[in-house]
Scaffold this motif. Structure first.
Motif, short mmCIF file in Angstrom:
data_model
loop_
_atom_site.label_atom_id
_atom_site.label_comp_id
_atom_site.label_asym_id
_atom_site.label_seq_id
_atom_site.Cartn_x
_atom_site.Cartn_y
_atom_site.Cartn_z
N GLY A 90 -65.48 35.31 50.91
CA GLY A 90 -64.14 35.54 50.36
C GLY A 90 -63.36 36.54 51.18
O GLY A 90 -62.19 36.32 51.53
N GLU A 91 -64.00 37.64 51.50
CA GLU A 91 -63.35 38.67 52.33
C GLU A 91 -63.11 38.15 53.74
O GLU A 91 -62.07 38.43 54.36
CB GLU A 91 -64.22 39.92 52.36
CG GLU A 91 -63.61 41.09 53.11
CD GLU A 91 -64.53 42.30 53.15
OE1 GLU A 91 -64.37 43.11 54.09
OE2 GLU A 91 -65.40 42.42 52.27
N GLU A 149 -59.95 36.07 54.01
CA GLU A 149 -58.73 36.90 54.07
C GLU A 149 -58.56 37.52 55.45
O GLU A 149 -57.45 37.57 55.99
CB GLU A 149 -58.79 37.99 53.00
CG GLU A 149 -58.77 37.45 51.57
CD GLU A 149 -58.93 38.54 50.54
OE1 GLU A 149 -59.05 39.73 50.95
OE2 GLU A 149 -58.95 38.23 49.33
N GLU A 170 -57.42 34.93 58.00
CA GLU A 170 -56.00 34.61 57.86
C GLU A 170 -55.15 35.67 58.55
O GLU A 170 -54.15 35.36 59.20
CB GLU A 170 -55.64 34.51 56.37
CG GLU A 170 -54.21 34.06 56.14
CD GLU A 170 -53.91 33.81 54.67
OE1 GLU A 170 -52.75 33.45 54.37
OE2 GLU A 170 -54.81 33.97 53.83
N ARG A 171 -55.58 36.92 58.42
CA ARG A 171 -54.84 38.02 59.05
C ARG A 171 -54.97 37.98 60.57
O ARG A 171 -53.97 38.06 61.30
CB ARG A 171 -55.38 39.34 58.50
CG ARG A 171 -54.67 40.59 58.99
CD ARG A 171 -55.11 41.80 58.20
NE ARG A 171 -56.49 42.22 58.50
CZ ARG A 171 -57.51 42.11 57.68
NH1 ARG A 171 -57.35 41.55 56.48
NH2 ARG A 171 -58.71 42.53 58.02
#
Length: 280
Positions: A87-88, A91, A94-95
């Motif tokens: 999950g992390e 993110e 995506e960054r």
């Protein structure tokens, strides 16, 4: 042809944290930054590089991307995201994917106490994120066990490009062969697996190594992978533990002398450009 060094590092002991890098590391226990490498690349005719993570931290990845912004010779960055926390990781990807030179991910699996870390269920989920994003994963293996896992990864995440750093450190100093040779051939039987002709000098005798010591291992890699899935890496500054950048460049070229020009061009740049999405 653009000559690409597909594996080099920078680190700053004042601003970064590298648990593996201790005073026992000798001459590489200091800060290494772009200005020191630039003249060495120029002397060897190397145009661009792939900058590879040195710590399992966001800070290291952020620092590398800042260096890519500041120096055009850094063509691509292989960074880090927490693959064991999917999950992390999603993110973070995506960054980081917003940066045009973020080109892959690596985790220091050889520093993990668990030699099976990379095939944990949660890590497999993280690797599937890389496959979906079209990003390769660098496998920094040193044990036969690490190499054994590559076919497993290739089968569980079939869309993922896997890159074997340093040919998984063949037993050059001891003139060993198996199980390394068979395991490398098995890994190479999967078309999405690539490998770097890098870091071999530090697997050989630090004082006496030459191209002749590396030749059987590199020729085997060429036989099982072919030039279109192999890429040169200088592994600077780790390389200075057994020589220097110029010697690694010179001896690698001696190993490739007998190849057709197209094959040399692939190993010295073309493969890296394709694998990491490096433009002209």
């Amino acid at each position: 042809m653009t000559v690409i060094d597909a594996h080099q590092h920078f680190w700053n002991l004042e601003t970064g944290s590298y648990p593996w890098l201790t005073p026992e590391a000798g001459p590489i226990y200091r800060t290494f930054e772009p200005e020191e490498l630039i003249p060495q690349l120029a002397a060897c005719g190397v145009d661009r590089t792939v900058l590879v993570q040195s710590a399992n931290t966001y800070a290291d990845t952020d620092a590398m991307l800042a260096q890519a912004d500041a120096y055009d010779f850094v063509a691509a960055v292989v960074g880090w995201v927490p693959l064991d926390r999917p999950g992390e990781a999603a993110e973070a990807l995506e960054r980081y994917r917003a940066h045009p030179r973020f080109a892959g991910v690596r985790h220091l699996i050889h520093d993990e106490p668990d030699p099976d870390w990379v095939v944990r269920e949660e890590v497999i989920e993280g690797l599937k994120l890389l496959a979906d994003a079209g990003l390769p994963y660098d496998v920094v293996g040193v044990l036969p066990r690490h190499l054994e896992h590559v076919p497993t990864l290739a089968e569980k995440v079939p869309g993922l490009r896997l890159v074997l750093d340093h040919l998984n450190k063949p037993p050059i100093k001891d003139k060993g062969w198996e199980p390394w040779a068979s395991l490398l051939a098995r890994a190479a039987s999967y078309p999405n697996v690539y490998a770097k002709v890098s870091g071999l000098n530090t697997a050989a005798d630090a004082e006496t190594w030459t191209a002749a010591d590396l030749r059987p291992y590199v020729e085997h890699a060429i036989e099982v992978f072919g030039p279109d899935r192999l890429m040169f890496g200088g592994d600077w500054p780790v390389a200075i533990l057994a020589g220097d950048y110029a010697k690694v460049w010179r001896e690698t070229n001696a190993l490739l002398d007998g190849l057709p020009q197209a094959d040399r061009d692939a190993i010295l740049g073309g493969t890296a450009a394709r694998c990491y999405g490096i433009g002209g």
